[in-house]
Structure formats: C-alpha cells, structure tokens
Scaffold this active site. Structure first.
Site: not given
Ligand code: XBP
Ligand code: MG
Length: 248
Positions: A7, A9
């Site tokens: 992953d 983020d």
């Molecule tokens: C992370 C997210 C992302 C970011 C923002 O979830 O939900 O949407 O917060 O990025 P994960 P965007 O780590 O589970 O993938 O604004 O480009 O969507």
């Molecule tokens: Mg995440």
C-alpha cells in the site's frame, strides 16, 4: 515468496496528516469554501478511502445537494491532486522510517515489488519517482484503474493478475483496516504496519501487526504475531518470508 505488494498512503509514505490533509484544505481555500479538516477529524474521514469519495461524503454530510456535489467534488479533487504533487516536489511526503531499508533488501534479494493503492495515479507516480525513485515497482495499481476502492479486493487482485502470480506467492504490506480487508479479500497474507491514524483499527485478520517497520537499534513494537513469525521489531525480508511461509 516471489513478490511483495505495498500500500502507499500510510505504509510506504507518511502522506496523510501533513500531505493529503493539507492538500484538501488548500483546495477548499482555493475554491473559497469554508471547510477545513483538522488532524483529528481527518482520522475519521480517512475511513472513506479515495479522495474524491471522501470529499463527496463530507459535502453530503454538510447538506450540499446532489447536483452541486456532482460538479464540485471532481473539481475540488482535481485541484487537490495538483496541490499534492506540489507538496511531493517540496519534499513534504517522505518514506516511513525503515521503508528504504526494507525495499533495498527485497530488491537485492530478488523479490518483485508492486503497489496497490486507492490513491490517484498522478501523485502516486510522482511520489514513487521522487521519494522512492531508486526502487523498481514492476506493477503499480492505482485508484484510477479500479472500479471499487479498498476495502474491496480489486486493487490487490489486479496487482496479482499483472504480476502473473497466485495470491499464495506474495505478501501484502498495509497500514489500515480497509487495506487489510482488501488484501485478505484477494487471498494474501498481510503484515500491517500501523500508524497514529490506524493503530486503533480492527487489525485482527493480519498475520503480523507492528507500529513501525523498525530500524537497527530502533525496533518497532510488535502488536500481534499470529503466525509466530519470530519478528522482533524490524520488518525485513526474513520477517516477510517467515510470515508468508507460516500463513500458507
Ligand atoms: C488512501 C486513500 C487515498 C488518499 C488520497 O487509502 O484513501 O485516497 O487519502 O489520495 P489506501 P487521492 O492507503 O488504503 O490506499 O486523493 O488521490 O484519492
Ligand atoms: Mg493506506
């Protein structure tokens, strides 16, 4: 273990609190809107994955009508994405401690690297090229190319398909309950490296849970080791291989 699917983020990079959250707020400001997300509220909003969905849900809760939302949310999110790439270029979004060490070990050990994220391709590619530019991610699946975002398993399933591997040949590394459910839904063993926003999530399905990747001399805390991987607080290639072998 032939591949590790990460992953982005909250896992590879510390992106939410001082990255995306700030970008959402700057986008609201640019549109002359009064909304501002503080660090605490953002933790709750994070439970909705995907930035545009997060904005839509928030606008809906604020009583903004459907028609206005349908126009506003994509425009706000496009601005937010542009701001996020500027923040990346300014060096605001950095790898989590221990990530560079782990990626180096996996690369040197011949392990294939992949990404499964709900984030948007524009900034994901930028952060992989800048903060993690010395590593080769063979497969990068972003939120733009899946129909259902996490906790749906699609992102991990597509990553496996592009790697040409069945789930039992790979391991997922995640930070959140939504990511864990997604990885498990795709049939993957999953190590969760929680952070301040996710440490209280329900992470019971994970084989191994820590509060960081750990570095030599600075191990992380092992919060659960359900497969007796033997991890002592440093997530390395041996840890992931042990989890993979014991989860099967
Ligand atoms: C992370 C997210 C992302 C970011 C923002 O979830 O939900 O949407 O917060 O990025 P994960 P965007 O780590 O589970 O993938 O604004 O480009 O969507
Ligand atoms: Mg995440």
């Amino acid at each position: 273990m032939e591949a590790v699917i990460f992953d982005v983020d909250g896992t590879l990079v510390d992106s939410e609190r001082h990255g995306h959250r700030v970008a959402f707020n700057l986008a609201f400001e640019a549109f002359g809107l009064p909304y501002r997300w503080d660090e605490e509220e953002y933790g709750r909003l994070l439970r909705t994955t995907g930035g545009q969905r997060r904005i839509e849900g928030y606008l809906s809760a604020k009583g903004v009508g459907e028609e206005e939302r349908a126009a506003l949310a994509p425009a706000l999110h496009a601005r937010k994405t542009a701001i996020t790439t500027e923040l990346i270029d300014a060096g605001v979004i950095e790898p989590r401690a221990g990530v560079v060490r782990l990626l180096g070990e996996l690369s040197q050990g011949g392990c294939r690297l992949a990404v499964a994220t709900t984030g948007s391709r524009t900034w994901v590619e930028r952060v992989l090229a800048t903060s993690l530019g010395s590593f080769f991610f063979e497969v990068v699946v972003t939120g733009d190319e899946v129909t259902a975002r996490k906790p749906d398993p699609e992102a991990f399933a597509v990553a496996l398909e592009r790697l040409g591997l069945p789930a039992h040949r790979a391991v997922a590394v995640e930070d959140s309950a939504e990511g864990l459910v997604s990885a498990k839904g795709a049939g993957l063993a999953c190590v969760v490296v929680a952070n301040g926003y996710t440490v209280d999530h329900d992470l019971d399905a994970a084989e191994l849970v820590l509060d960081g990747f750990g570095e030599p001399g600075q191990p992380a805390t092992v919060l659960a080791d359900r497969v007796e991987s033997g991890c002592t607080g440093i997530v390395d290639m041996a840890t992931l291989t042990s989890v993979w072998a014991r989860a099967r």
